[in-house]
Enzyme design. Structure first.
Site, mmCIF file in Angstrom:
data_model
loop_
_atom_site.group_PDB
_atom_site.id
_atom_site.type_symbol
_atom_site.label_atom_id
_atom_site.label_comp_id
_atom_site.label_asym_id
_atom_site.label_seq_id
_atom_site.Cartn_x
_atom_site.Cartn_y
_atom_site.Cartn_z
ATOM 1 N N LYS A 190 -44.285 44.118 -6.089
ATOM 2 C CA LYS A 190 -44.200 45.139 -7.429
ATOM 3 C C LYS A 190 -43.383 46.522 -6.830
ATOM 4 C CE LYS A 190 -48.474 43.235 -9.427
ATOM 5 N NZ LYS A 190 -49.927 43.674 -9.548
ATOM 6 N N GLY A 245 -46.743 33.363 2.369
ATOM 7 C CA GLY A 245 -45.793 34.027 1.723
ATOM 8 C C GLY A 245 -45.168 33.561 0.457
ATOM 9 N N PRO A 246 -44.531 34.423 -0.150
ATOM 10 C CA PRO A 246 -43.615 33.765 -1.470
ATOM 11 C C PRO A 246 -42.673 32.645 -0.992
ATOM 12 C CG PRO A 246 -43.283 36.207 -1.276
ATOM 13 C CD PRO A 246 -44.124 35.735 -0.148
ATOM 14 N N PRO A 247 -42.177 31.941 -2.035
ATOM 15 C CA PRO A 247 -41.156 30.801 -1.559
ATOM 16 C C PRO A 247 -39.952 31.519 -1.280
ATOM 17 C CG PRO A 247 -42.077 30.745 -4.024
ATOM 18 C CD PRO A 247 -42.406 32.067 -3.621
ATOM 19 N N GLY A 248 -39.177 30.870 -0.357
ATOM 20 C CA GLY A 248 -37.872 31.157 -0.044
ATOM 21 C C GLY A 248 -37.701 32.308 1.004
ATOM 22 N N VAL A 249 -38.935 32.565 1.614
ATOM 23 C CA VAL A 249 -38.776 33.733 2.575
ATOM 24 C C VAL A 249 -38.460 33.020 4.019
ATOM 25 C CG1 VAL A 249 -40.086 35.314 1.430
ATOM 26 C CG2 VAL A 249 -41.416 33.848 2.675
ATOM 27 N N GLY A 250 -38.352 31.756 4.037
ATOM 28 C CA GLY A 250 -37.980 31.247 5.314
ATOM 29 C C GLY A 250 -39.116 30.716 6.254
ATOM 30 N N LYS A 251 -40.207 30.700 5.635
ATOM 31 C CA LYS A 251 -41.330 29.814 6.083
ATOM 32 C C LYS A 251 -41.136 28.576 6.990
ATOM 33 C CE LYS A 251 -43.909 29.884 2.374
ATOM 34 N NZ LYS A 251 -42.951 30.346 1.452
ATOM 35 N N THR A 252 -40.630 27.693 6.133
ATOM 36 C CA THR A 252 -40.134 26.294 6.658
ATOM 37 C C THR A 252 -38.943 26.471 7.631
ATOM 38 O OG1 THR A 252 -40.573 25.675 4.396
ATOM 39 C CG2 THR A 252 -39.542 24.024 5.956
ATOM 40 N N SER A 296 -53.474 42.456 -13.927
ATOM 41 C CA SER A 296 -53.092 43.751 -12.951
ATOM 42 C C SER A 296 -52.347 44.891 -14.286
ATOM 43 C CB SER A 296 -52.144 43.658 -11.995
ATOM 44 O OG SER A 296 -50.949 43.188 -12.468
HETATM 45 P P1 ADP Z 1 -39.872 28.629 2.342
HETATM 46 O O1 ADP Z 1 -40.131 27.426 3.069
HETATM 47 O O2 ADP Z 1 -40.555 29.865 2.544
HETATM 48 O O3 ADP Z 1 -39.958 28.703 0.758
HETATM 49 P P2 ADP Z 1 -37.335 28.226 3.162
HETATM 50 O O4 ADP Z 1 -37.673 28.181 4.662
HETATM 51 O O5 ADP Z 1 -36.982 26.660 2.809
HETATM 52 O O6 ADP Z 1 -38.475 28.899 2.530
HETATM 53 O O7 ADP Z 1 -36.033 29.236 3.379
HETATM 54 C C1 ADP Z 1 -35.075 29.143 2.363
HETATM 55 C C2 ADP Z 1 -33.752 29.425 2.815
HETATM 56 O O8 ADP Z 1 -33.688 30.822 3.191
HETATM 57 C C3 ADP Z 1 -33.514 28.841 4.207
HETATM 58 O O9 ADP Z 1 -32.155 28.298 3.962
HETATM 59 C C4 ADP Z 1 -33.793 29.770 5.187
HETATM 60 O O10 ADP Z 1 -32.364 29.433 6.235
HETATM 61 C C5 ADP Z 1 -33.155 31.218 4.549
HETATM 62 N N1 ADP Z 1 -33.844 32.275 5.158
HETATM 63 C C6 ADP Z 1 -35.262 32.862 4.755
HETATM 64 N N2 ADP Z 1 -35.378 33.663 5.528
HETATM 65 C C7 ADP Z 1 -34.556 34.045 6.448
HETATM 66 C C8 ADP Z 1 -34.063 34.946 7.385
HETATM 67 N N3 ADP Z 1 -35.074 36.029 7.403
HETATM 68 N N4 ADP Z 1 -32.998 34.924 7.898
HETATM 69 C C9 ADP Z 1 -32.089 34.048 7.497
HETATM 70 N N5 ADP Z 1 -32.274 33.040 6.689
HETATM 71 C C10 ADP Z 1 -33.392 33.035 6.282
#
Ligand code: ADP
Length: 869
Positions: free
Chosen positions: A802, A343-350, A759
């Site tokens: 989009k 998924g895109p960055p910052g969606v909580g993957k890590t 696109s």
């Molecule tokens: P990624 O690895 O996808 O780039 P991160 O895991 O570093 O993103 O997530 C970025 C921040 O967003 C983290 O601090 C995380 O706690 C927060 N975050 C992302 N998704 C959620 C969620 N569904 N609920 C709560 N916090 C989230």
């Protein structure tokens, strides 16, 4: 018989069966047996002579030192008693030494030679020396060294040559002859003695050398021990390894390797470089958690609670984890699995990776393979390399100390290509559940079982993950969040976290939900929430700064300060005395108080002697105070109330990044269409496309930081329009030339954002048609789709983002490729799709029909541009 000693050396009692004796015999006179009289029989003549310093067996009767000088055999008195026994008796004849001249040159020379040889032997052989002295003491005879004949006899007597040689000496009646023969045996004795002494010297020196070395080594050991060095250290080390190994459940093969290496280490000098290598290896070998694992926690309720505590949404991922647990509960074990979060960055993957570990009660280790080109990072170096290390996964096992951690591998889609070896295949070997129960690290060189590790990978883009790797992974797409989801995440997770992190936990500071909405709409449009988190963090930080600045040091005194504002219960209640130490010294954390107190404050942390006359602290840098006292958090006065609303949001985060969703307040002129783009930061955008024509030479100009692919799309679009100009009603006849004297310019606003990807094809084409047919395009219609030269509409990516953007912008109709239909219906949340009509198309004609529906041009197109043609 001058001396007798036991030859066998064992017992001395005569009782011994075969006991030998060595006797030194010295002749008194020479006799010759003329007749042997057997016991009771007649005499026989035999030549038996005396003087044998050789071993004589006791049973054989020693030749009696001839009894009487008498000639008669008829039993003289002395021996007559023997007749009663079975003893042989002999008749003898006396032999007389031939006369000689004592002063004869030869004789003298022989004598002095014999004496000198005596001396030589005596020097070499102490036993011989003893014999001589013994003899000289015992000897009744006059000084042997004066009588040449006696000297010769003596020399023969103390020598141990063969019996025959000695017999020759006895038989020699001429003195010079006897001397010569005696000298011969004596010389032999000397050579013997010399040889003996040389041998013994050689042996001695060898032994001495060894002893010396041994002695030195012992001393060295002693010295080292005194200094607490080496050898003792090695023993301790080996002991340590043994202990460690005993606590582990090493597999049979590994145990063997361990024993071998340990034995090797034992034999090596501690300073040797090889010892170092072996020691390091053993260190690693005993730090891999063989058989050690955290107890599995398969409780679903616990896991559910933990996962919900940390993250909002992400239901796919969460339910996958619950499945994993359910299987584990039923089977009792779980095989390692590879989960890939895409998924895109910052969606909580890590961060979800971390909470998976927490939910399962396992250890967590994370590493990134982004840009990794060296296979050794994964598989380790061979041990022979200098500075060799095992690969990441072995390091991970060592770090976490358990066999079943959750290992998060970040950025698998960005793994590099190695120059030698392919890191991706090494990664595959490590991850593949089929083969990773005996993962072979180059450094460890023993199979390590990784099958209990739960691997979680993250990726932004599945396209660049090597196919074999992707094949084995279970991909869970974590698409971006829609506005509503972001709002919930902000209020439930990000807000409280940020507030706490800024030290405002209990303060009455409120981030209004409407302000969050504004943030989401105009500041943070990415599909992830990282940027939103940054903004919220910033808001609370700013709030903290404002608070401290506004209330001033009266409310928040520095710890050394005496004042306590009555309204504020400052955390460190310090009595109003300058000398008193600031806070109770219970904590011993180290911190360096180096910051200067605010300028409006007269007394700061700096002690009185560091103040100048005006009471102001002297400038920092003169002396930094050091303390072990930990600062206590300050309490925020209850009088503080802060609201962050859309109105004052600007004060905290500055002006909005995105001004508005629509470029055009008024409906735009012909030549403008609306495309949907996917930006590199993971956000989608509604992108107007402007086309304009002007007098010229038929050229096409493109602006707006467009990538190569978009330029091609524009060319394709223009060609298609040109080739269909008559059908579209742009030209009057089929053969009419078109655009020969005009240039066309296409621009995509927001020129600072680079635009890539194919696109925009349908939107550009629509803009051209709109321009040339002078027909406006409804700004509520947005479109995405790649086009081919003959007008096919091909599928594109990033649809969720989009559509999100379209949703935000209030778009009512989206024209999308038919091939994306399933994707949209499956993966895009309903909440985002509500209010949007989706039109799926396969051909640009359908796009045009849809866009220009109800316009005058379509009347004509009914004939010329029917979709079937
Ligand atoms: P990624 O690895 O996808 O780039 P991160 O895991 O570093 O993103 O997530 C970025 C921040 O967003 C983290 O601090 C995380 O706690 C927060 N975050 C992302 N998704 C959620 C969620 N569904 N609920 C709560 N916090 C989230």
């Amino acid at each position: 018989i001058t001396s007798v000693f036991s030859a066998s050396g064992s017992g001395e009692g005569g009782e011994g069966k075969e006991e030998g004796l060595t006797a030194v015999l010295y002749p008194h006179r020479r006799i010759k047996i003329t007749e042997l009289v057997k016991a009771g029989g007649q005499a026989k003549v035999e030549e038996v002579k005396e003087e044998e310093p050789q071993t004589v067996e006791p049973p054989t009767p020693p030749p009696s030192p001839a009894p009487e000088p008498a000639e008669s055999t008829a039993g003289p008195v002395q021996t007559s008693f023997l007749h009663n026994h079975a003893v042989s008796i002999v008749n003898v004849e006396n032999l007389v030494t031939l006369p000689y001249n004592k002063d004869d040159q030869y004789i003298r020379a022989f004598m002095s030679e014999i004496v000198s040889v005596f001396k030589d032997i005596a020097q070499l052989n102490p036993l011989f020396r003893d014999q001589i002295t013994n003899f000289s003491i015992n000897q009744v005879a006059s000084n042997v060294f004066d009588e040449p004949d006696k000297l010769a006899d003596f020399a023969a007597a103390v020598s141990t040559d063969e019996v025959q040689e000695l017999q020759y000496v006895l038989e020699a009646l001429a003195v010079d002859d006897r001397l010569r023969k005696a000298l011969l045996v004596l010389k032999k004795e000397l050579i013997n003695a010399q040889l003996q002494s040389k041998l013994s010297r050689d042996v001695d020196s060898k032994i001495a050398k060894r002893q010396w070395e041994y002695y030195l080594l012992e001393q060295l050991k002693g010295i080292k021990k005194e200094l607490g060095m080496e050898n003792d250290g090695k023993d301790k080390l080996i002991e340590k390894f043994r202990e460690r190994a005993a606590a582990l459940k090493m597999p049979e093969g590994v145990r063997k390797v361990f024993d071998e290496e340990l034995a090797k280490l034992q034999g090596l000098e501690p300073a040797a470089s090889e010892a170092n290598v072996t020691r390091n290896y053993l260190d690693w070998l005993t730090q891999i958690p063989w058989g050690r694992h955290t107890p599995e926690n398969y409780s679903l309720t616990h896991a559910e609670r933990v996962l919900d505590e940390d993250h909002y949404g992400l239901s796919d991922v969460k339910s996958r984890i619950l499945e994993f647990l359910a299987v584990g509960k039923l089977r009792g074990t779980v095989q390692g699995k590879i989960i890939c979060l895409a998924g895109p960055p910052g969606v909580g993957k890590t961060s979800i990776g971390k909470s998976i570990a927490r939910a399962l009660g396992r250890q967590f280790f994370r590493f990134s393979v982004g840009g990794l080109t060296d296979v050794a990072e994964i598989k380790g170096h061979r041990r022979t390399y200098v500075g060799a290390l095992p690969g990441k996964i072995i390091q991970a096992l060592k770090r976490v100390g358990t066999e079943n951690p959750v290992v998060l591998i970040d950025e698998v889609d960005k793994i590099g290509r190695g120059i030698n070896g392919d890191p991706a295949s090494a990664l595959l070997e490590m991850l593949d559940p089929e083969q990773n129960n005996s993962f072979l690290d180059h450094y460890m060189d023993v199979p390590v079982d990784l099958s209990r590790v739960l691997f979680v990978c993250t990726a932004n883009n599945l396209d660049t993950i090597p196919a074999p790797l992707l094949d084995r992974m279970e991909v869970l797409e974590v698409s971006g969040y829609v506005s509503e989801e972001k709002a919930v995440i902000a209020s439930r997770y990000l807000g409280p976290q940020a507030k706490d992190a800024s030290g405002l936990k209990d303060a009455d500071i409120e981030l209004d939900p409407s302000a969050v909405d504004v943030l989401i709409k105009y500041y943070c449009r990415e599909s992830g929430v990282r940027n939103l988190k940054k903004h919220i963090d910033k808001i609370y930080r700013k709030a903290a700064l404002k608070l401290v600045q506004d209330l001033g040091e009266e409310t928040f005194p520095e710890p050394k300060e005496a004042e306590v504002t009555p309204s504020a219960g400052a955390a460190s209640e310090v009595p109003a005395s300058e000398e008193k130490p600031a806070a109770p010294a219970e904590e011993t954390h180290e911190s360096i108080e180096s910051q200067e107190p605010p300028p409006n404050e007269s007394a700061g942390t700096i002690e009185s002697e560091h103040k100048d006359s005006s009471g102001k602290p002297t400038h920092e840098g003169e002396r930094k105070e050091v303390t072990t006292q930990e600062r206590k958090p300050m309490e925020i006065p209850a009088s503080v109330h802060v609201r962050i609303t859309p109105e004052n949001l600007k004060d905290y985060v500055g002006p909005p990044v995105y001004q508005k969703d629509r470029m055009y307040a008024q409906p735009p002129p012909p030549g403008v269409s609306t495309g949907l783009g996917y930006l590199g930061n993971g956000s989608g955008a509604v992108m107007p496309i402007e086309a304009m024509s002007m007098p010229g030479k038929g050229g096409l100009q493109l602006t707006g930081k467009l990538g190569e692919v978009i330029r091609e799309s524009a060319n394709i679009g223009l060609s298609w329009v040109k080739s269909h100009a008559y059908e579209l009603g742009i030209t009057k006849s089929e053969g009419e030339q078109f655009l020969t004297d005009r240039d066309v310019h296409v621009h995509m606003p927001e020129g600072s954002i680079g635009k890539e990807g194919p696109s925009a094809g349908t939107a550009i084409l629509t803009a051209f048609v709109s321009l040339f047919t002078k027909t406006k395009v409804d700004p509520d219609i947005a479109m995405t789709g790649e086009i081919s030269l003959v007008g096919q509409v091909l599928p594109v990516g990033g649809l969720k983002e989009k559509i999100l953007a379209a949703h935000r912008a209030g778009i009512k109709t989206i024209i999308a490729p038919a091939a994306n239909r399933a994707d949209i219906e499956e993966n895009v949340p309903e909440s985002v799709k509500t209010g949007i009509r989706f039109v799926y198309v396969e051909n640009v004609r359908e796009v045009l029909q849809e866009v220009f529906k109800g316009q005058a041009v379509t009347e004509r197109w009914k004939d010329t541009l029917s979709t079937s043609s």
